[in-house]
Design an enzyme around this catalytic site. Structure first.
Site, mmCIF file in Angstrom:
data_model
loop_
_atom_site.group_PDB
_atom_site.id
_atom_site.type_symbol
_atom_site.label_atom_id
_atom_site.label_comp_id
_atom_site.label_asym_id
_atom_site.label_seq_id
_atom_site.Cartn_x
_atom_site.Cartn_y
_atom_site.Cartn_z
ATOM 1 N N HIS A 422 -7.308 40.143 -9.201
ATOM 2 C CA HIS A 422 -7.731 39.391 -8.021
ATOM 3 C C HIS A 422 -6.615 39.361 -6.988
ATOM 4 O O HIS A 422 -5.884 38.380 -6.858
ATOM 5 C CB HIS A 422 -8.160 37.975 -8.415
ATOM 6 C CG HIS A 422 -9.437 37.937 -9.193
ATOM 7 N ND1 HIS A 422 -9.460 37.809 -10.560
ATOM 8 C CD2 HIS A 422 -10.724 38.033 -8.799
ATOM 9 C CE1 HIS A 422 -10.714 37.816 -10.989
ATOM 10 N NE2 HIS A 422 -11.510 37.953 -9.929
ATOM 11 N N HIS A 462 -13.183 36.491 0.008
ATOM 12 C CA HIS A 462 -13.953 35.924 -1.106
ATOM 13 C C HIS A 462 -13.097 35.535 -2.311
ATOM 14 O O HIS A 462 -13.540 34.760 -3.168
ATOM 15 C CB HIS A 462 -15.049 36.897 -1.545
ATOM 16 C CG HIS A 462 -14.591 37.961 -2.484
ATOM 17 N ND1 HIS A 462 -13.912 39.085 -2.071
ATOM 18 C CD2 HIS A 462 -14.699 38.062 -3.841
ATOM 19 C CE1 HIS A 462 -13.635 39.839 -3.117
ATOM 20 N NE2 HIS A 462 -14.095 39.245 -4.205
ATOM 21 N N PHE A 629 -20.678 43.589 -20.483
ATOM 22 C CA PHE A 629 -20.571 43.126 -19.104
ATOM 23 C C PHE A 629 -21.429 43.976 -18.174
ATOM 24 O O PHE A 629 -22.155 43.457 -17.318
ATOM 25 C CB PHE A 629 -19.109 43.167 -18.665
ATOM 26 C CG PHE A 629 -18.895 42.744 -17.238
ATOM 27 C CD1 PHE A 629 -19.058 41.429 -16.851
ATOM 28 C CD2 PHE A 629 -18.540 43.680 -16.274
ATOM 29 C CE1 PHE A 629 -18.865 41.036 -15.535
ATOM 30 C CE2 PHE A 629 -18.338 43.309 -14.958
ATOM 31 C CZ PHE A 629 -18.508 41.980 -14.587
#
Length: 705
Positions: A422, A462, A629
């Site tokens: 991230h 985001h 996933f």
């Protein structure tokens, strides 16, 4: 959703019935049989065993009517034999064949109902039916003269034949074709035997005409009854959840599916019955209205302000709408019809040297953002953000100074932490993936300028400020962020808030030149899109989109509300888009996200907390986690999105690649290859997990040739 003013089997209903019949077995036009043999057998079983079946074509009273009719025929004809003439061999023979055939029907019927007779039950019943009818024909006076040389007075066999025909439908004989063929055979047996007896030809032809006419009339009635019952069986035995048995069904999906099923049943009743047709039409119209409300309302609990203020004066209406109505999720009316007027024209924004690379954005799904990050000295977010502003000429349209958006993007990039996954490179990659989805679908043709601006801000912001831990971790550790945002979408709330906080700093307000109405619309869209990336909202968002696809024959995309709903799914798809990238990019991103998970797991162990799923570097089965996933999260996102925007390019470049990657991870899992590591003190690039994953990536690539 358009509805017909008069309920009938319109195109939408045909589509629903076809979907229903496709699941339960499409009926053949001539025989009415289901093409699916197992479904056909289930239908016949529901007729054979009315007490144990959940679907009742006929009531149990119909069976009693047939059995009582058969008993009465046996008693009346037997008494007629006994009372008409002396006891002779012919009398004994006729009593024997009549009652024996009747007894066979009773034995076969009750054996089947008690599940004693399980071999060819329908054929046994049909044979017994033919036997009793033939025995009645032999009871005819003309045949008694011909065969037994007896002139006794007897009942005509015609009455018994007609009564048995009328009561045997769906009890002894279960299809109209079998009914017609069996009784046609009986009619010609009757004609053949009576003509052979050379007795009273006129009476024979008259009775034959009566039997044949009755057979045709009962067959026609049987056909329409069977058609109705089979359609009801198809509808009543369609489980709306089976159509999506591999996908989670939300409450709204369940409601829409139930309403559609009810409307299909009503349509069937309108076709097959005249009784209460006016009421059925009214019910259909009401259900159509309900379905339309569900599909067009963003919030089913939203207050109808127009209805509430209908009796108020002008001032009171304005007061109510300004102070009572929730404006947080409404689009400004003045810009609802403003379509995108800008053109794509890459300009100079200190990215001339990279124009050849950046032109791949929105055109190349496998755009290598790592290469861009390396070329820009770790500033991929600022670079791609400035390029996107110039690409759509948003600075000219909204009067945004270059220094302002440059400063804003720089602040965003600086506030991304140096997490393995991230980070600002991930944010830049998400924007690139989002713009590809936007351009390769019909969505781009309807998108406004302010919506594109909002998409750029939302995608780049985001994950700003992401600490590298999940919402669950923050809540369980009573982190200050969780306290601030009340444990609700903690990270996503922080990302959207921080994005606008950075924007409010001097010289960084990229929205400063917007009118108030457009600012409200952009802010709403940015917040909604960022909040959509919260995985706890995953099934709600996907379920709502799938519900729209199921219930709406067209795909509305011409209003800001509809586009926002699609863009929320699109940013989710872009956020996990690495799973749909080429093998090399996918493996590289997988290295990073798994390492970030493991860092959280290490901290959870150090704090004595339960380690989150797939965060334990000592126990995690990496192929299994990645396969699951993609299969359970990523693939449903892309398939639901593309079912709505129907892009051949997305299907080929994204969904096909997703399936390939999932298949390879699954194959690795089946080979039982677990990759675990021990925590070390090496830098990020030298972490053991990265080394093991790199070797795994090599095997992953080699396995596909």
């Amino acid at each position: 959703m358009k509805t017909s003013p008069e309920p009938r089997r319109d195109s939408k209903t045909d589509r629903n019935l076809i979907e229903c019949e496709a699941k339960t077995g499409i009926m053949q036009k001539s025989s009415l049989h289901f093409k699916n043999l197992s479904i056909e057998n289930s239908y016949i079983a529901s007729l054979l065993y009315p007490k144990s079946s959940s679907f009742h074509v006929t009531t149990i009273e119909n069976h009693y009517y047939f059995l009582c009719t058969l008993s009465a025929i046996l008693i009346i004809y037997s008494l007629n034999y006994i009372l008409s003439y002396e006891f002779t061999s012919s009398l004994a023979f006729q009593l024997l064949i009549l009652n024996a055939s009747g007894l066979c029907i009773f034995l076969a019927y009750f054996s089947i109902q008690k599940h004693i007779l399980k071999v060819f039950p329908t054929q046994v019943l049909q044979f017994c039916y033919l036997a009793i009818l033939i025995s009645l024909i032999l009871n005819s006076k003309l045949l008694q003269l011909w065969i037994f040389n007896s002139n006794s007075c007897t009942f005509s066999c015609v009455f018994g034949i007609l009564l048995l025909q009328a009561t045997s439908k769906f009890v002894i004989i279960f299809t109209y074709r079998t009914f017609f063929l069996a009784n046609l055979l009986i009619s010609f047996i009757y004609l053949g035997l009576h003509i052979a007896s050379s007795q009273d030809l006129l009476l024979t032809l008259l009775e034959f005409a009566i039997i044949l006419s009755w057979t045709i009339l009962e067959t026609i009635k049987f056909y329409f009854a069977e058609l109705e019952y089979r359609e009801k069986f198809a509808l009543c035995n369609t489980n709306p959840q089976e159509n999506n048995k591999n996908d989670a069904m939300t409450e709204i999906e369940s409601i829409i599916s139930s309403v559609n099923q009810a409307m299909n049943i009503i349509n069937t009743l309108l076709i097959t019955t005249v009784k209460h047709k006016v009421y059925l039409q009214k019910i259909y119209e009401i259900l159509s209205k309900v379905l339309k409300i569900i599909m067009t309302k963003g919030n089913l609990y939203e207050v109808d302000m127009d209805g509430i203020t209908a009796g108020m004066d002008a001032d009171d209406k304005i007061f109510m709408k300004e102070y009572v109505k929730d404006h947080s999720k409404s689009q400004p009316e003045a810009i609802k019809s403003e379509l995108r007027k800008t053109i794509e024209l890459p300009k100079r924004y200190q990215v001339e040297e990279l124009l050849g690379v950046l032109r791949q954005v929105s055109n190349n799904w496998n755009f290598d953002i790592f290469f861009l990050a390396e070329c820009t000295a770790g500033k991929p977010l600022t670079t791609i953000g400035k390029y996107a502003i110039g690409k759509y000429r948003l600075d000219e349209f909204f009067k945004i100074d270059e220094q302002v958006y440059h400063k804003f993007f720089e602040k965003l990039e600086i506030n991304y932490k140096q997490n393995p996954y991230h980070n600002s490179t991930h944010a830049a990659d998400v924007l690139g993936s989002f713009l590809f989805i936007l351009h390769q679908s019909i969505l781009f043709e309807y998108t406004n300028d302010y919506e594109i601006l909002a998409c750029i801000i939302a995608n780049l912001g985001h994950d700003v400020g992401h600490p590298g831990f999940t919402n669950r971790f923050l809540v369980n550790n009573r982190d200050p962020l969780a306290i601030t945002y009340n444990d609700l979408s903690v990270l996503e709330m922080m990302h959207s808030s921080l994005t606008f906080q950075l924007m409010s700093e001097p010289g960084a307000n990229i929205l400063n030149g917007l009118t108030n109405e457009i600012y409200i619309a952009v802010r709403l869209q940015v917040i909604e899109m960022i909040l959509a990336t919260d995985m706890s909202k995953h099934f709600d968002l996907i379920g709502k989109l799938k519900a729209k696809i199921v219930s709406s024959p067209n795909r509305p995309i011409d209003t800001p509300e509809h586009r926002l709903e699609i863009m929320r799914i699109a940013i989710k798809a872009a956020d996990v888009g690495h799973a749909a990238k080429s093998r090399d990019l996918h493996i590289k991103w997988s290295n990073l996200v798994i390492e970030e998970f493991f860092v959280q797991g290490d901290l959870e162990k150090a704090k004595g907390l339960a380690v989150s799923m797939y965060c334990d570097r000592d126990k995690t089965n990496i192929p299994k986690s990645q396969s699951g996933f993609i299969k359970n999260i990523v693939l449903p996102i892309y398939e639901s999105l593309n079912n709505y925007i129907t892009s051949v390019v997305i299907d080929k470049d994204c969904i096909d690649e997703l399936k390939k990657n999932q298949s390879e991870w699954e194959n690795c899992h089946l080979r039982k290859r677990m990759f675990t590591t021990k925590a070390g003190n090496a830098g990020f690039s030298e972490q053991p997990v990265i080394k093991s994953l790199r070797s795994f990536g090599t095997e992953f690539r080699n396995s596909t040739g």
